[in-house]
Design an enzyme around this catalytic site. Structure first.
Site, PDB file in Angstrom:
ATOM      1  N   ASP A   1      44.905  33.848  39.480  1.00 15.20           N
ATOM      2  CA  ASP A   1      43.928  34.283  38.469  1.00 15.20           C
ATOM      3  C   ASP A   1      44.316  33.767  37.077  1.00 15.20           C
ATOM      4  O   ASP A   1      45.472  33.404  36.835  1.00 15.20           O
ATOM      5  CB  ASP A   1      43.773  35.818  38.461  1.00 15.20           C
ATOM      6  CG  ASP A   1      45.084  36.564  38.226  1.00 15.20           C
ATOM      7  OD1 ASP A   1      46.167  36.020  38.555  1.00 15.20           O
ATOM      8  OD2 ASP A   1      45.041  37.686  37.699  1.00 15.20           O
TER       9      ASP A   1
ATOM     10  N   GLU B   1      47.409  39.143  38.979  1.00 20.70           N
ATOM     11  CA  GLU B   1      48.584  39.225  38.104  1.00 20.70           C
ATOM     12  C   GLU B   1      48.199  39.650  36.701  1.00 20.70           C
ATOM     13  O   GLU B   1      48.885  40.437  36.058  1.00 20.70           O
ATOM     14  CB  GLU B   1      49.316  37.874  38.042  1.00 20.70           C
ATOM     15  CG  GLU B   1      50.726  37.961  37.439  1.00 20.70           C
ATOM     16  CD  GLU B   1      50.804  37.869  35.928  1.00 20.70           C
ATOM     17  OE1 GLU B   1      51.819  38.264  35.352  1.00 20.70           O
ATOM     18  OE2 GLU B   1      49.834  37.420  35.288  1.00 20.70           O
TER      19      GLU B   1
END
Ligand SMILES: [Zn+2]
Length: 412
Positions: free
Chosen positions: A88, A153
């Site tokens: 991400d 994350e």
């Protein structure tokens, strides 16, 4: 074939333009978090690895939060090097403030451009590529090499690293995370984070008689803020093996930010991020809410800071803790630190320095499971979580070589 010879043979098959091409393709697949949908990028990586004949597992603990795990090497061995990176990226913010398309993945003038170039699709491409290069040599590995590409994350890792560690899917004997550090630094530790909401209550009344009647929750909060600020005066007692590293980190922060900022290495920080109070200008407010983000240095514990916060807040209202993570680090003498240092010296010709980070990352989830964990990756700090993110192509290639070299050294 000796280790040196073996390493040489693997490196013959290393083609730098392939690493750059891979990083560029990863940038072209937006995986902005929120919402943090990593299904497309995970499918792309799966496909990329399957071309080499590897079995790839996708794991989706929450809708569209797709994680990827692949493993090669000696089955059953408990010597396991985990290469980790997050799929991400943070949102692009105001598009008009970018001077190029954040999802172009364009390569020009020695740089790769786009959201995630530094944080961390550049590093991610490096670990994926290094992993792929070792597939056909997996019989030579003394141990296992595990590639773990995670979702979530940028929003805490609950559906990414934390989940995979808890389920035993991302465990190893060492973890190398390709987060951005720059080529001359190895991140070996980070602060803990405490997020909390404080509710201060007062007694309402007519604004025309304040402060002679009622009890103004906003005014009380001002005093509370002053008291809470004192937390930043607590000083951490650092473990002996970190004294030099901490000194180096303070200097680093002093040079890159300011002398004042360098205090963040061994003191708690506190940010009053949100404050809400009052309903109307002529009413004495009976409620004020504050949200705080406190960072705990190595050498102090989240437990002692939360109890200090509780003690201060008690006089004013109540506190609810959303999270309280402990600071954590991996010893500078750990094998993974040494292996990466050696390869950086050999490949790039510089002597990288271990340092402590002030923000937190997925490393904490691995360290919680007692796994020595470090960050090493290409970075241009300026654009990270900001605008016009980019990374030097040369760093991207060198980082991929370091991952490959470190994996070979660790597993032969
Ligand atoms: Zn990152």
């Amino acid at each position: 074939m000796g280790e040196g010879e073996f390493k040489e043979r693997v490196f013959k098959d290393f083609h730098k333009e392939e690493v750059v091409e891979l990083a560029s393709r990863l940038i072209k697949i937006p995986s902005v978090n929120p919402p943090g949908d990593t299904s497309k990028i995970a499918a792309f990586v799966k496909n990329y690895l399957e071309e080499e004949g590897v079995t790839v597992e996708l794991c989706e603990p929450a809708e569209k939060k797709v994680n990827l795990i692949a493993e090669i090497g000696e089955k059953g061995s408990d010597r396991v090097l985990v290469l980790n990176g997050h799929l991400d990226v943070v949102p692009i913010g105001d598009r008009s403030r970018w001077s190029f398309d954040p999802f172009s993945g364009e390569v020009r003038d020695g740089y790769l451009y786009g959201r995630g170039a530094s944080d961390m699709k550049g590093g991610l491409a490096g670990i994926i590529y290094a992993f792929k290069k070792l597939v056909k040599f997996e019989d030579r590995l003394k141990g296992r090499l595990k590639l773990v590409c995670v979702a979530d994350e940028e929003t805490g890792g609950t559906h990414g690293a934390a989940y995979l560690v808890e389920k035993g899917k991302a465990l190893g004997s060492s973890v190398l995370i390709a987060e951005p550090t720059g080529m001359d630094l190895i991140n070996i530790g980070e602060k803990g984070a405490i997020w909390a909401k404080i509710i201060v209550k007062g007694i309402p009344g007519h604004g025309s008689l304040s402060p002679f009647i009622g009890d103004n929750a906003i005014v009380k909060s001002v005093n509370l803020i002053r008291e809470l600020m004192k937390i930043t005066e607590m000083k951490a007692e650092l473990p002996k093996d970190l004294l030099d590293v901490a000194e180096y980190s303070r200097n680093l922060l002093e040079k890159s930010v300011s002398r004042e900022a360098s205090k963040a290495i061994d003191h708690p920080t506190i940010n009053f991020g949100i404050i809400k109070g009052g309903t109307k200008v002529n009413i004495i407010p009976d409620r004020c809410e504050l949200e705080i983000d406190v960072r705990v240095p190595i050498g102090l514990s989240a437990a002692e800071i939360t109890s200090k916060i509780r003690e201060i807040v008690e006089k004013y209202g109540e506190v609810e803790f959303a999270s309280a993570g402990e600071p954590n680090y991996t010893a500078p003498s750990s094998e993974i630190v040494k292996v990466v240092e050696k390869n950086v010296k050999e490949i790039i010709g510089i002597d990288p320095k271990p340092f402590l980070e002030w923000a937190s990352s997925d490393a904490r989830h691995f360290r919680k499971a007692d796994i020595p964990t470090i960050h090493y990756g290409p970075a241009e700090m300026e654009g990270i979580h900001g605008y016009n993110e980019r990374v030097k192509v040369e760093d991207l290639i060198n980082a991929a070589k370091v991952y490959l070299g470190a994996a070979i050294d660790y597993l032969t």
